[in-house]
Structures are given as C-alpha cells and as structure tokens.
Design a protein around this motif. Sequence first.
Motif, short mmCIF file in Angstrom:
data_model
loop_
_atom_site.label_atom_id
_atom_site.label_comp_id
_atom_site.label_asym_id
_atom_site.label_seq_id
_atom_site.Cartn_x
_atom_site.Cartn_y
_atom_site.Cartn_z
N ALA A 172 5.00 9.01 19.66
CA ALA A 172 3.62 9.45 19.86
C ALA A 172 3.34 10.71 19.06
N GLY A 173 2.22 10.72 18.33
CA GLY A 173 1.83 11.87 17.52
C GLY A 173 2.32 11.82 16.09
N GLU A 174 3.28 10.93 15.79
CA GLU A 174 3.77 10.80 14.42
C GLU A 174 2.86 9.91 13.59
N THR A 175 2.88 10.14 12.28
CA THR A 175 2.15 9.31 11.33
C THR A 175 3.14 8.77 10.31
N ILE A 176 3.05 7.46 10.02
CA ILE A 176 3.87 6.89 8.95
C ILE A 176 2.96 6.19 7.96
N GLU A 177 3.43 6.08 6.73
CA GLU A 177 2.66 5.44 5.67
C GLU A 177 3.49 4.33 5.03
N TYR A 178 2.76 3.36 4.48
CA TYR A 178 3.41 2.26 3.75
C TYR A 178 2.56 1.94 2.53
N ASP A 179 3.22 1.84 1.38
CA ASP A 179 2.52 1.56 0.12
C ASP A 179 2.28 0.06 0.01
N LEU A 180 1.05 -0.35 0.23
CA LEU A 180 0.69 -1.77 0.13
C LEU A 180 0.32 -2.16 -1.30
N GLY A 181 -0.22 -1.23 -2.04
CA GLY A 181 -0.59 -1.52 -3.42
C GLY A 181 -1.59 -2.64 -3.56
N GLY A 182 -2.44 -2.81 -2.55
CA GLY A 182 -3.46 -3.85 -2.62
C GLY A 182 -3.03 -5.21 -2.09
N ARG A 183 -1.74 -5.35 -1.69
CA ARG A 183 -1.29 -6.60 -1.09
C ARG A 183 -1.82 -6.73 0.34
N LYS A 184 -1.60 -7.87 0.94
CA LYS A 184 -2.03 -8.09 2.31
C LYS A 184 -0.91 -7.72 3.28
N ALA A 185 -1.30 -7.38 4.50
CA ALA A 185 -0.32 -7.11 5.55
C ALA A 185 -0.88 -7.64 6.87
N VAL A 228 4.30 -7.86 8.39
CA VAL A 228 4.57 -8.68 7.21
C VAL A 228 3.73 -8.18 6.05
N ASP A 229 4.37 -7.91 4.92
CA ASP A 229 3.74 -7.56 3.65
C ASP A 229 3.81 -8.83 2.81
N THR A 230 2.65 -9.35 2.38
CA THR A 230 2.63 -10.66 1.75
C THR A 230 1.70 -10.69 0.54
N ALA A 231 2.06 -11.54 -0.42
CA ALA A 231 1.19 -11.79 -1.56
C ALA A 231 -0.03 -12.57 -1.10
#
Length: 231
Positions: A172-185, A228-231
Amino acid sequence: MIDIRRFETLGGANHGWLDANFHFSFAEYFDQRRMHWGRLRVWNDDIIGPRSGFPPHPHSDMEIITYVRKGAITHKDSLGNEGRTEAGDVQVMSAGTGITHAEYNLEDEETHSFQLWILPDSKGHAPSWGTRQFPRDDRAGRFVVLASGREGDGDALRIHADARVLGANVRAGETIEYDLGGRKAYLVPASGQIEIEGEVINARDGVAIADLATLQIVAVQDSELVMVDTA
C-alpha cells in the motif's frame, strides 16, 4: 485507454464443485465486446472445491497458463507429465498438435486460480507442459516475467506467443511502472486494491489497457497483481 471490467459484470457458471467467472466470452457466456484482447483469448477466475477437478479432456493449438492464487492444482496429461503447482506459482501447457490433460484439486481446501489462454503465433507446435516456483519476495515492488514467448526473459516458462505473463506484489502506497510501449495489457489484482489513471480497481476486477507508453500503478492496499502483455 483503460476499460475496467468489474468482477460483478463478468460471465460465470457455478457447477457446485466449480465456481467459474469469465473475463472473456467462454462456454455458454457470450459477449461480442469481450472476445479477446490482443492474443489473450481467455481469463477465467476459478474456485475449485476440495477433492474435485476437471477430468481428462483434450486441447490443441493454445497456450494455457494457470496461476494458482490459493491451494494447489495437480496436473496429469497424455504425455506422462504429472505435477503439483502451489499458490503463487505457475504452470504452462502448450497444447500444440494435441494433448489430453486433467486438472484436480486434491487438497482439503478450495483452490483459487486464474487460467489464461493465449493464442499461439502459429499452429502445429509439439505439445509440452511445465511448472515453476516463483518466490513472492522476488516480485516485491516490481513485475517479474512468469511465462513468455519473447527472447531474453530468462527463467520464465516458455510459450509460443508474442506475449508475457507477469506478476507483482505491491505494498500500500507504493507505485510501480511497466513499459508497455503501446502494446496491449490485461491486468487483474488477485488481491488488494490499486489505482490506474485515477480509476480504482478492486480485487478480481479486470483492466484492459491500450495506447499507453508507460503503465503506472498505485497500490491503495497491499496487492498481488497478474498481468498479460500482448501484441
């Protein structure tokens, strides 16, 4: 763009021994707006009663990933594979040219799992099965790749698709990031509560995400995330 699919809006079927909830059209549940998301075709939220399960049945040309949230699942298949996957861990079955398998909850408690089906990049792969432990401490405050068809993803279980299955545990209170680069998730909190783009997402809600370069997630409560990170 984010599309929140609240848990109470999901399709479902309760067979007594199985309480299944469908993020996408599946079995007798059909919604034209929820057919797939990229290569992700199925995300089922299953609760399997003690000493019960799915008897032998066939599959072909599908990558099937099971993420166990509570309890354990025991797998047997026509290739002679047998194994038990516990809470927090993952199994992958590449159905390929054809495989028959059974999935049982042999425990004295309910098993809670997410089962994901991802369309392979091509048909005709040799069928296979594997399971791996993924210590939850390794996922503290970051996404770890659990299954992947992309090069360079180390010890992740292999699938035949341009997709990744990821897990993270966030306090709780933490922030995380993920580089999607325009892909779907597609993301589901297995537990807890998070915020994305100012929207609050509860445990077992689904979030379809597109057209974002960087996905930023704020944990409102301690949360266990599967994506899931998907094309």
